[in-house]
Design a protein around this motif. Structure first.
Motif, PDB file in Angstrom:
ATOM      1  N   THR A  55      -1.765  11.386   0.537  1.00  0.00           N
ATOM      2  CA  THR A  55      -0.505  11.290   1.294  1.00  0.00           C
ATOM      3  C   THR A  55      -0.124  12.596   1.991  1.00  0.00           C
ATOM      4  O   THR A  55       0.911  12.646   2.663  1.00  0.00           O
ATOM      5  CB  THR A  55       0.654  10.883   0.362  1.00  0.00           C
ATOM      6  OG1 THR A  55       0.883  11.937  -0.596  1.00  0.00           O
ATOM      7  CG2 THR A  55       0.331   9.604  -0.380  1.00  0.00           C
ATOM      8  N   VAL A 182      -3.273   3.189  -1.481  1.00  0.00           N
ATOM      9  CA  VAL A 182      -2.768   1.818  -1.374  1.00  0.00           C
ATOM     10  C   VAL A 182      -1.241   1.806  -1.276  1.00  0.00           C
ATOM     11  O   VAL A 182      -0.657   1.115  -0.433  1.00  0.00           O
ATOM     12  CB  VAL A 182      -3.238   0.985  -2.583  1.00  0.00           C
ATOM     13  CG1 VAL A 182      -2.536  -0.369  -2.618  1.00  0.00           C
ATOM     14  CG2 VAL A 182      -4.749   0.799  -2.543  1.00  0.00           C
ATOM     15  N   LEU A 183      -0.583   2.572  -2.146  1.00  0.00           N
ATOM     16  CA  LEU A 183       0.879   2.607  -2.137  1.00  0.00           C
ATOM     17  C   LEU A 183       1.418   3.157  -0.820  1.00  0.00           C
ATOM     18  O   LEU A 183       2.378   2.630  -0.245  1.00  0.00           O
ATOM     19  CB  LEU A 183       1.394   3.453  -3.306  1.00  0.00           C
ATOM     20  CG  LEU A 183       1.206   2.867  -4.712  1.00  0.00           C
ATOM     21  CD1 LEU A 183       1.661   3.860  -5.770  1.00  0.00           C
ATOM     22  CD2 LEU A 183       1.961   1.558  -4.860  1.00  0.00           C
ATOM     23  N   ALA A 185      -0.089   3.200   2.087  1.00  0.00           N
ATOM     24  CA  ALA A 185      -0.351   2.266   3.182  1.00  0.00           C
ATOM     25  C   ALA A 185       0.621   1.095   3.152  1.00  0.00           C
ATOM     26  O   ALA A 185       1.030   0.581   4.200  1.00  0.00           O
ATOM     27  CB  ALA A 185      -1.785   1.758   3.092  1.00  0.00           C
ATOM     28  N   ALA A 186       1.024   0.672   1.960  1.00  0.00           N
ATOM     29  CA  ALA A 186       1.887  -0.503   1.839  1.00  0.00           C
ATOM     30  C   ALA A 186       3.359  -0.168   2.062  1.00  0.00           C
ATOM     31  O   ALA A 186       4.093  -0.958   2.673  1.00  0.00           O
ATOM     32  CB  ALA A 186       1.715  -1.131   0.458  1.00  0.00           C
ATOM     33  N   ALA A 187       3.801   1.010   1.577  1.00  0.00           N
ATOM     34  CA  ALA A 187       5.243   1.282   1.613  1.00  0.00           C
ATOM     35  C   ALA A 187       5.597   2.705   1.995  1.00  0.00           C
ATOM     36  O   ALA A 187       6.768   3.088   1.884  1.00  0.00           O
ATOM     37  CB  ALA A 187       5.852   0.952   0.248  1.00  0.00           C
TER      38      ALA A 187
END
Length: 477
Positions: A55, A182-183, A185-187
């Motif tokens: 991130t 993943v986190l 990209a999703a939120a």
């Protein structure tokens, strides 16, 4: 301090999760209710160490900051953890491990919430420092809690619980990178901070219900002597020494010799003070006498130096020279992480301490030797097989050295001893980054990779040489 006298009446009357204290159930181990919250608390540090990696670019874009600024989000947590782990261990010994465990979880929740709503990079750095301090409470306090449980439930076997703590840290550390991606990209990247809040709430509830309470703090010991006091000057000198050392080691490509001189001065002052004070933060006399424990710390540093060189140096080479994508590199390294966890399970269940250390030492030589085969044309399946050897180093290295420390450290100072082991883990990580920087320079090339490999061969040989003497007196099972 007598651990048997220090445990609470509830602890003596019943095991974790309402199980009876005696009999076959106690002899078999604490049980899953006792173990699960300790696993969760111990896992928060490694998962927060790695979850941020994917991130950093997004955070930089949000706050218009470059890589030189966002890297502080990584290094500040490392630094806070290296200092915080033994500090929290000492507080656990003095104030009670469950109290410090819950306090640490609370700090993690605060750090996660602050990072979620941060409006600038400085606030985010503060949040990471709070996370580093809070997550530092998990592992050393868990070790003290397990030791105190074992003292009340002899001849209970705690190898499975200790192994669970180690395996949980390995799995969450490996999952941190893909989970962060993943986190984010999703939120968005803020959710990588927010995820700490529900985990903390769950951890606090489970701890309060299933982990035995600490005994009331006594004003005097059984012999009428006042209990040990907090060695604040020793803690300050230790923090200064570790901070200066890590800052110096972080950039050996451009060594700052005045900083090195400061390390020597602070270390000398720490040793002099700790030898004279009645209740030292770091018992340097004990470390000088307890050579097996000192050797364990050296093995830990070497083991994680090898491991982090693979996780960071090899992955950098795979991307820049081999041309693999970030996802491709993650898939190539994943079997190593999975194998590390799987190979640890039988050794942890049977508490095969010496066997784990011997296998780690052998793999530390075989793995770097296999890396000599790596070129830009090496087949992927060969790379996967060779990197899996390092799964033995990371998996059994953690299991073996943790069990060795549990046997070698004095019961009354296990919290500090366990925290120091994590400090040496971070020193290995910092040394690996300097070795990678010195070897690769501006670009990860084949020649730079081979420089790292030859260095790892030398380090593996040292680990192979010192392991037999350090493992000889350990219990086989």
């Amino acid at each position: 301090m007598d651990i048997r006298k220090a445990t609470s009446a509830r602890h003596a009357a019943g095991g974790a999760g309402g199980q009876p204290a005696g009999g076959d159930e106690a002899a078999a181990g604490p049980g899953w209710r006792f173990t699960v919250p300790l696993m969760l608390g111990s896992s928060l540090n490694p998962i927060n160490s790695s979850i941020i990696a994917t991130t950093l670019i997004a955070i930089g874009h949000t706050f218009h900051a470059g890589a030189a600024s966002t890297i502080w989000l990584v290094s500040t947590l490392y630094l806070a953890s290296a200092i915080g782990q033994p500090t929290m261990g000492k507080l656990a010994e003095l104030l009670g491990p469950r109290r410090v465990f819950v306090a640490g979880l609370t700090l993690v929740g605060i750090g996660g919430a602050l990072g979620t709503v941060a409006t600038n990079l400085a606030t985010l750095v503060v949040a990471r420092v709070i996370l580093g301090v809070g997550t530092s409470a998990g592992y050393p306090t868990a070790m003290v809690i397990v030791r105190r449980w074992a003292a009340e439930h002899e001849p209970a076997h705690t190898g499975g619980t200790l192994g669970a703590l180690a395996i949980a840290a390995q799995v969450t550390s490996a999952l941190g990178l893909p989970l962060g991606g993943v986190l984010a990209a999703a939120a968005g990247w803020r959710v990588t901070f927010l995820i700490n809040v529900p985990l903390v709430l769950i951890g606090v509830v489970m701890t309060l219900i299933w982990v035995p309470r600490d005994p009331p703090r006594a004003e005097h010991t059984a012999d009428g002597v006042p209990p040990a006091r907090l060695d604040v000057p020793g803690m300050v000198l230790f923090a200064g020494t570790i901070a200066s050392l890590m800052l110096f080691l972080n950039d050996l490509h451009h060594p700052r010799w005045p900083l090195c001189a400061l390390v020597v001065i602070l270390l000398a002052a720490l040793v002099v003070w700790e030898r004279r004070t009645q209740d030292p933060f770091v018992d340097v006399r004990m470390l000088a006498r307890n050579r097996p424990l000192s050797a364990t710390y050296l093995r830990v540093c070497l083991t994680f130096l090898l491991n982090y060189c693979i996780l960071y140096g090899l992955t950098e080479w795979l991307q820049e020279t081999r041309g693999l994508s970030a996802i491709g590199v993650g898939l190539l390294i994943l079997p190593m992480s999975v194998f590390a966890a799987l190979v640890s399970i039988p050794f942890a269940r049977r508490n095969l301490v010496r066997s784990a250390l011997y296998c780690t030492a052998a793999a530390a030589v075989v793995g770097p030797a296999g890396l000599l085969l790596f070129t830009s044309d090496t087949p992927i399946w060969v790379m996967i097989l060779i990197t899996m050897v390092f799964g033995v180093v990371s998996g059994l290295g953690v299991i073996g050295n943790q069990a060795a420390l549990y046997q070698q450290a004095p019961a009354e100072s296990l919290g500090v001893a366990a925290g120091l082991m994590r400090t040496f883990t971070y020193l290995g990580a910092v040394l690996s980054s300097s070795l990678i920087s010195l070897s690769f320079g501006d670009r990860a090339t084949d020649s730079g990779l081979h420089t790292i490999i030859f260095a790892l061969l030398g380090l593996g040989a040292v680990l192979f040489a010192i392991t037999p003497s350090g493992a000889r007196n350990l219990k086989a099972s």
